[in-house]
Motif scaffolding. Structure first.
Motif, PDB file in Angstrom:
ATOM      1  N   ASN A  84     137.337 -43.581 -95.188  1.00 17.98           N
ATOM      2  CA  ASN A  84     136.599 -44.832 -94.980  1.00 17.98           C
ATOM      3  C   ASN A  84     135.130 -44.519 -94.679  1.00 17.98           C
ATOM      4  OD1 ASN A  84     138.904 -46.707 -95.070  1.00 17.98           O
ATOM      5  ND2 ASN A  84     139.538 -45.611 -93.222  1.00 17.98           N
ATOM      6  N   SER A  85     134.245 -45.376 -95.169  1.00 21.87           N
ATOM      7  CA  SER A  85     132.815 -45.199 -94.963  1.00 21.87           C
ATOM      8  C   SER A  85     132.277 -46.357 -94.139  1.00 21.87           C
ATOM      9  CB  SER A  85     132.090 -45.143 -96.317  1.00 21.87           C
ATOM     10  OG  SER A  85     130.698 -44.961 -96.142  1.00 21.87           O
ATOM     11  N   PHE A  86     131.772 -46.040 -92.955  1.00 22.51           N
ATOM     12  CA  PHE A  86     131.290 -47.047 -92.013  1.00 22.51           C
ATOM     13  C   PHE A  86     129.763 -47.056 -91.966  1.00 22.51           C
ATOM     14  CE2 PHE A  86     135.462 -45.738 -90.643  1.00 22.51           C
ATOM     15  CZ  PHE A  86     136.089 -46.917 -90.240  1.00 22.51           C
ATOM     16  N   ILE A  87     129.196 -48.249 -91.845  1.00 29.79           N
ATOM     17  CA  ILE A  87     127.764 -48.359 -91.589  1.00 29.79           C
ATOM     18  C   ILE A  87     127.526 -48.030 -90.119  1.00 29.79           C
ATOM     19  CG2 ILE A  87     125.767 -49.887 -91.549  1.00 29.79           C
ATOM     20  CD1 ILE A  87     127.076 -51.503 -93.773  1.00 29.79           C
ATOM     21  N   ASP A  88     126.628 -47.108 -89.876  1.00 31.09           N
ATOM     22  CA  ASP A  88     126.368 -46.623 -88.518  1.00 31.09           C
ATOM     23  C   ASP A  88     125.185 -47.370 -87.910  1.00 31.09           C
ATOM     24  OD1 ASP A  88     126.046 -45.193 -86.194  1.00 31.09           O
ATOM     25  OD2 ASP A  88     125.244 -43.390 -87.170  1.00 31.09           O
ATOM     26  N   LEU A  89     125.459 -48.253 -86.963  1.00 28.69           N
ATOM     27  CA  LEU A  89     124.393 -48.949 -86.246  1.00 28.69           C
ATOM     28  C   LEU A  89     124.306 -48.470 -84.796  1.00 28.69           C
ATOM     29  CD1 LEU A  89     124.695 -52.613 -87.631  1.00 28.69           C
ATOM     30  CD2 LEU A  89     123.359 -50.687 -88.489  1.00 28.69           C
ATOM     31  N   GLY A  90     124.762 -47.235 -84.562  1.00 32.18           N
ATOM     32  CA  GLY A  90     124.738 -46.680 -83.216  1.00 32.18           C
ATOM     33  C   GLY A  90     124.036 -45.340 -83.093  1.00 32.18           C
ATOM     34  N   SER A  91     123.979 -44.567 -84.188  1.00 29.90           N
ATOM     35  CA  SER A  91     123.284 -43.264 -84.200  1.00 29.90           C
ATOM     36  C   SER A  91     123.751 -42.326 -83.093  1.00 29.90           C
ATOM     37  CB  SER A  91     121.762 -43.459 -84.077  1.00 29.90           C
ATOM     38  OG  SER A  91     121.247 -44.204 -85.139  1.00 29.90           O
ATOM     39  N   GLY A  92     125.049 -42.385 -82.750  1.00 30.55           N
ATOM     40  CA  GLY A  92     125.531 -41.517 -81.679  1.00 30.55           C
ATOM     41  C   GLY A  92     124.812 -41.778 -80.373  1.00 30.55           C
ATOM     42  N   ILE A  93     124.514 -43.053 -80.110  1.00 30.22           N
ATOM     43  CA  ILE A  93     123.715 -43.526 -78.976  1.00 30.22           C
ATOM     44  C   ILE A  93     122.281 -43.005 -79.075  1.00 30.22           C
ATOM     45  CG2 ILE A  93     123.665 -44.031 -76.520  1.00 30.22           C
ATOM     46  CD1 ILE A  93     126.515 -43.222 -76.253  1.00 30.22           C
ATOM     47  N   ALA A  94     121.621 -43.397 -80.158  1.00 33.10           N
ATOM     48  CA  ALA A  94     120.189 -43.130 -80.376  1.00 33.10           C
ATOM     49  C   ALA A  94     119.861 -41.653 -80.552  1.00 33.10           C
ATOM     50  CB  ALA A  94     119.351 -43.721 -79.239  1.00 33.10           C
ATOM     51  N   VAL A  95     120.810 -40.866 -81.022  1.00 34.29           N
ATOM     52  CA  VAL A  95     120.588 -39.431 -81.185  1.00 34.29           C
ATOM     53  C   VAL A  95     120.190 -39.072 -82.618  1.00 34.29           C
ATOM     54  CG1 VAL A  95     121.729 -37.168 -81.181  1.00 34.29           C
ATOM     55  CG2 VAL A  95     122.083 -38.763 -79.281  1.00 34.29           C
ATOM     56  N   THR A  96     120.943 -39.553 -83.601  1.00 33.99           N
ATOM     57  CA  THR A  96     120.719 -39.133 -84.984  1.00 33.99           C
ATOM     58  C   THR A  96     119.708 -40.042 -85.680  1.00 33.99           C
ATOM     59  OG1 THR A  96     122.699 -40.372 -85.664  1.00 33.99           O
ATOM     60  CG2 THR A  96     122.966 -38.038 -85.182  1.00 33.99           C
ATOM     61  N   SER A  97     118.552 -40.149 -85.118  1.00 36.36           N
ATOM     62  CA  SER A  97     117.506 -41.017 -85.676  1.00 36.36           C
ATOM     63  C   SER A  97     117.082 -40.574 -87.064  1.00 36.36           C
ATOM     64  CB  SER A  97     116.297 -41.046 -84.745  1.00 36.36           C
ATOM     65  OG  SER A  97     116.647 -41.606 -83.497  1.00 36.36           O
ATOM     66  N   VAL A  98     117.092 -39.271 -87.320  1.00 35.97           N
ATOM     67  CA  VAL A  98     116.722 -38.754 -88.642  1.00 35.97           C
ATOM     68  C   VAL A  98     117.945 -38.597 -89.541  1.00 35.97           C
ATOM     69  CG1 VAL A  98     114.674 -37.571 -87.780  1.00 35.97           C
ATOM     70  CG2 VAL A  98     116.859 -36.345 -87.861  1.00 35.97           C
ATOM     71  N   GLY A  99     119.082 -39.139 -89.100  1.00 42.15           N
ATOM     72  CA  GLY A  99     120.337 -38.975 -89.822  1.00 42.15           C
ATOM     73  C   GLY A  99     121.159 -37.865 -89.213  1.00 42.15           C
ATOM     74  N   ALA A 100     122.460 -37.913 -89.458  1.00 46.74           N
ATOM     75  CA  ALA A 100     123.365 -36.948 -88.834  1.00 46.74           C
ATOM     76  C   ALA A 100     123.422 -35.618 -89.572  1.00 46.74           C
ATOM     77  CB  ALA A 100     124.772 -37.540 -88.754  1.00 46.74           C
ATOM     78  N   SER A 101     122.782 -35.535 -90.738  1.00 50.81           N
ATOM     79  CA  SER A 101     122.735 -34.255 -91.463  1.00 50.81           C
ATOM     80  C   SER A 101     121.421 -34.172 -92.236  1.00 50.81           C
ATOM     81  CB  SER A 101     123.935 -34.117 -92.409  1.00 50.81           C
ATOM     82  OG  SER A 101     124.051 -35.245 -93.278  1.00 50.81           O
ATOM     83  N   ASP A 102     120.329 -34.412 -91.535  1.00 56.86           N
ATOM     84  CA  ASP A 102     118.999 -34.358 -92.144  1.00 56.86           C
ATOM     85  C   ASP A 102     118.785 -32.984 -92.776  1.00 56.86           C
ATOM     86  OD1 ASP A 102     116.172 -35.117 -92.548  1.00 56.86           O
ATOM     87  OD2 ASP A 102     115.807 -33.577 -91.031  1.00 56.86           O
ATOM     88  N   PRO A 103     118.394 -32.930 -94.051  1.00 55.58           N
ATOM     89  CA  PRO A 103     118.249 -31.629 -94.726  1.00 55.58           C
ATOM     90  C   PRO A 103     117.308 -30.672 -94.011  1.00 55.58           C
ATOM     91  CG  PRO A 103     118.154 -33.416 -96.327  1.00 55.58           C
ATOM     92  CD  PRO A 103     118.146 -34.062 -94.971  1.00 55.58           C
ATOM     93  N   ALA A 104     116.232 -31.194 -93.445  1.00 52.55           N
ATOM     94  CA  ALA A 104     115.286 -30.316 -92.749  1.00 52.55           C
ATOM     95  C   ALA A 104     115.921 -29.703 -91.507  1.00 52.55           C
ATOM     96  CB  ALA A 104     114.027 -31.089 -92.369  1.00 52.55           C
ATOM     97  N   VAL A 105     116.685 -30.510 -90.772  1.00 54.42           N
ATOM     98  CA  VAL A 105     117.367 -30.004 -89.578  1.00 54.42           C
ATOM     99  C   VAL A 105     118.434 -28.989 -89.977  1.00 54.42           C
ATOM    100  CG1 VAL A 105     118.855 -30.628 -87.635  1.00 54.42           C
ATOM    101  CG2 VAL A 105     116.895 -32.075 -88.224  1.00 54.42           C
ATOM    102  N   VAL A 106     119.220 -29.314 -90.995  1.00 51.82           N
ATOM    103  CA  VAL A 106     120.270 -28.398 -91.458  1.00 51.82           C
ATOM    104  C   VAL A 106     119.666 -27.061 -91.872  1.00 51.82           C
ATOM    105  CG1 VAL A 106     122.004 -27.995 -93.257  1.00 51.82           C
ATOM    106  CG2 VAL A 106     121.835 -30.244 -92.164  1.00 51.82           C
ATOM    107  N   GLY A 107     118.576 -27.102 -92.643  1.00 45.30           N
ATOM    108  CA  GLY A 107     117.949 -25.867 -93.100  1.00 45.30           C
ATOM    109  C   GLY A 107     117.401 -25.040 -91.954  1.00 45.30           C
ATOM    110  N   ALA A 108     116.767 -25.700 -90.988  1.00 43.15           N
ATOM    111  CA  ALA A 108     116.196 -24.974 -89.848  1.00 43.15           C
ATOM    112  C   ALA A 108     117.283 -24.324 -89.003  1.00 43.15           C
ATOM    113  CB  ALA A 108     115.364 -25.931 -89.001  1.00 43.15           C
TER     114      ALA A 108
END
Length: 453
Positions: A60-84
């Motif tokens: 199932n694919s859910f729309i996320d309106l919580g961001s892990g309580i304002a944590v994943t503002s750049v997304g939960a798997s931002d390519p720049a973060v993953v690469g770094a």
């Protein structure tokens, strides 16, 4: 948002049994090994997440309106973060900055000196959680001033450790049966425009708090004034204009350290790097966590150099504080915030959300259940009341709040609730969510509110 590339399809899709069989199986495994005191508001288990969606183990694919309580503002798997992160873990995952230091810690501190309000000389210390940041800000304030008393506010939330529980206002579930708490903590009234008994201005509400402090504590005994510029768990309460600047000016005059707890409101969440900036407030110390590192555990305090340098060597720190992998993630996340201008994006999200919800409020009229719509940027909330009480008694409606959140979840939208009275729906979408996905999520939310109005 054309420059954002998503790895997962950005759609809402819920089918079949809910929760699905794999989530049910994991829930059974959890019961056998995870302490019952750890609660989860959503009964599905995550397999993947990207952009504005969370995909569970049943597909199932859910729309996320919580961001892990304002944590994943750049997304939960931002390519720049993953690469770094990948690059850093290939070299070392830990040495302890207090033993063998490394550049990443310094680079994060340099960024925080640039981003936080004020052009004064600053120093930073890195930790792991928001509660740790608050605890250490209090430590610094007490040592630097030689005073003991800490003033916090009604509806505040500052963490779950012993000291931060004492600073937190709400008893259940955060404080009940966990005492005794740390001493020399005092609480004064917050500016809560929707629930004020009269039309009190921000400066007047601040003076109300100041008078209580001076009468009941004494300004000369106060080490720090600790406040969330926009309160989080307490209900996304935005104080009346003038409240924060008046308090900050009084604190400066009395030699009191003004600490802004921006753990939830920081890093572009409100349409500025920090919520303090909306009224030009320059805190003596600012606490940060959540959105700082794209989902990795990192927190910080940044403040006046004279305050933080007053602490003796070894007085601040921690084994994992400023972990090199978390620092790499933070530098990448801050880079993504700049690249995609997420402050502007947060302001755009505010426009989209308020346009939809203001139209709903108008349609429902005074007899509806929406008492208040408030917030800044992508930190927005709807306070729900009993039908017909929005402009009279304003009686909280936690039952409707819970039912609306459940209805949204079953339709494939994750929203969070909060508030001293348990009657606030809060919206914290990832700042990289697409307009189309956000509008779809708002369709579901508006429909759920109408169904319970």
């Amino acid at each position: 948002m054309a420059d954002i590339q998503y790895r997962l399809e950005q759609v809402r899709r819920v089918s079949g049994e809910f929760p699905g069989p794999k989530s049910v199986e994991l829930a059974e495994r959890r019961k056998a090994v995870v302490a019952g005191g750890v609660a989860s508001s959503v009964p599905v288990y995550v397999a993947d997440a990207d952009g504005g969606v969370i995909v569970d183990v049943d597909g199932n694919s859910f729309i996320d309106l919580g961001s892990g309580i304002a944590v994943t503002s750049v997304g939960a798997s931002d390519p720049a973060v993953v690469g770094a992160v990948q690059e850093q873990v290939e070299h070392f995952t830990h040495t302890c900055f207090m033993v063998t230091p490394y550049e990443g810690y310094i680079a994060v501190a340099e960024e925080l000196a640039k981003l936080t309000p004020g052009d004064h000389e600053k120093r930073s210390v890195l930790f792991n959680s928001g509660a740790e940041a608050v605890e250490n800000a209090v430590k610094v304030a007490r040592l630097a001033t030689g005073r003991d008393a800490i003033v916090a506010f009604d509806h505040a939330y500052h963490g779950r450790t012993n000291l931060t529980m004492a600073l937190t206002a709400k008893a259940m579930p955060y404080k009940t049966n966990f005492g005794p708490f740390a001493p020399e903590i005092y609480r004064v009234p917050m500016s809560y425009p929707y629930r004020e008994e009269s039309d009190i201005k921000g400066e007047e509400a601040a003076q109300r708090a100041i008078t209580m402090i001076e009468k009941q504590i004494g300004a000369d005994s106060v080490a720090a004034l600790l406040i969330e510029p926009i309160q989080g768990e307490g209900g996304f309460i935005v104080p009346a204009e003038g409240f924060l600047p008046t308090l900050a000016a009084w604190a400066k005059d009395k030699g009191i350290v003004f600490i802004a707890d921006e753990v939830q409101s920081g890093f572009c969440r409100t349409g500025a790097w920090f919520a303090s900036q909306h009224e030009g407030v320059v805190p003596d110390i600012i606490t940060m966590a959540k959105g700082i590192a794209g989902g990795l555990p990192l927190s910080a305090i940044t403040g006046r150099a004279d305050l933080l340098d007053a602490v003796h060597p070894g007085g601040l720190g921690g084994t994992y504080g400023g972990n090199p992998v978390a620092c790499a993630a933070a530098l990448a996340a801050i880079g993504s915030m700049r690249e995609h201008d997420l402050n502007a994006r947060a302001q755009h999200i505010e426009h989209l959300v308020k346009r939809r919800l203001e139209a709903l409020i108008t349609d429902l009229g005074d007899g509806g259940i929406v008492g208040d719509l408030r917030g800044r940027g992508a930190m927005l909330a709807v306070e729900l009341v009993r039908p017909g009480t929005a402009r009279t008694t304003k009686e909280p409606n936690p039952e409707a709040t819970k039912a609306i959140a459940a209805a949204c979840l079953e339709a494939g939208v994750i929203i969070l609730t909060c508030g001293t009275y348990g009657n606030v729906v809060r919206l914290l979408p990832p700042l990289v969510i697409s307009d189309e996905l956000l509008e779809d999520g708002l369709d579901v939310l508006v429909g759920a509110i109408r169904a319970h109005a």
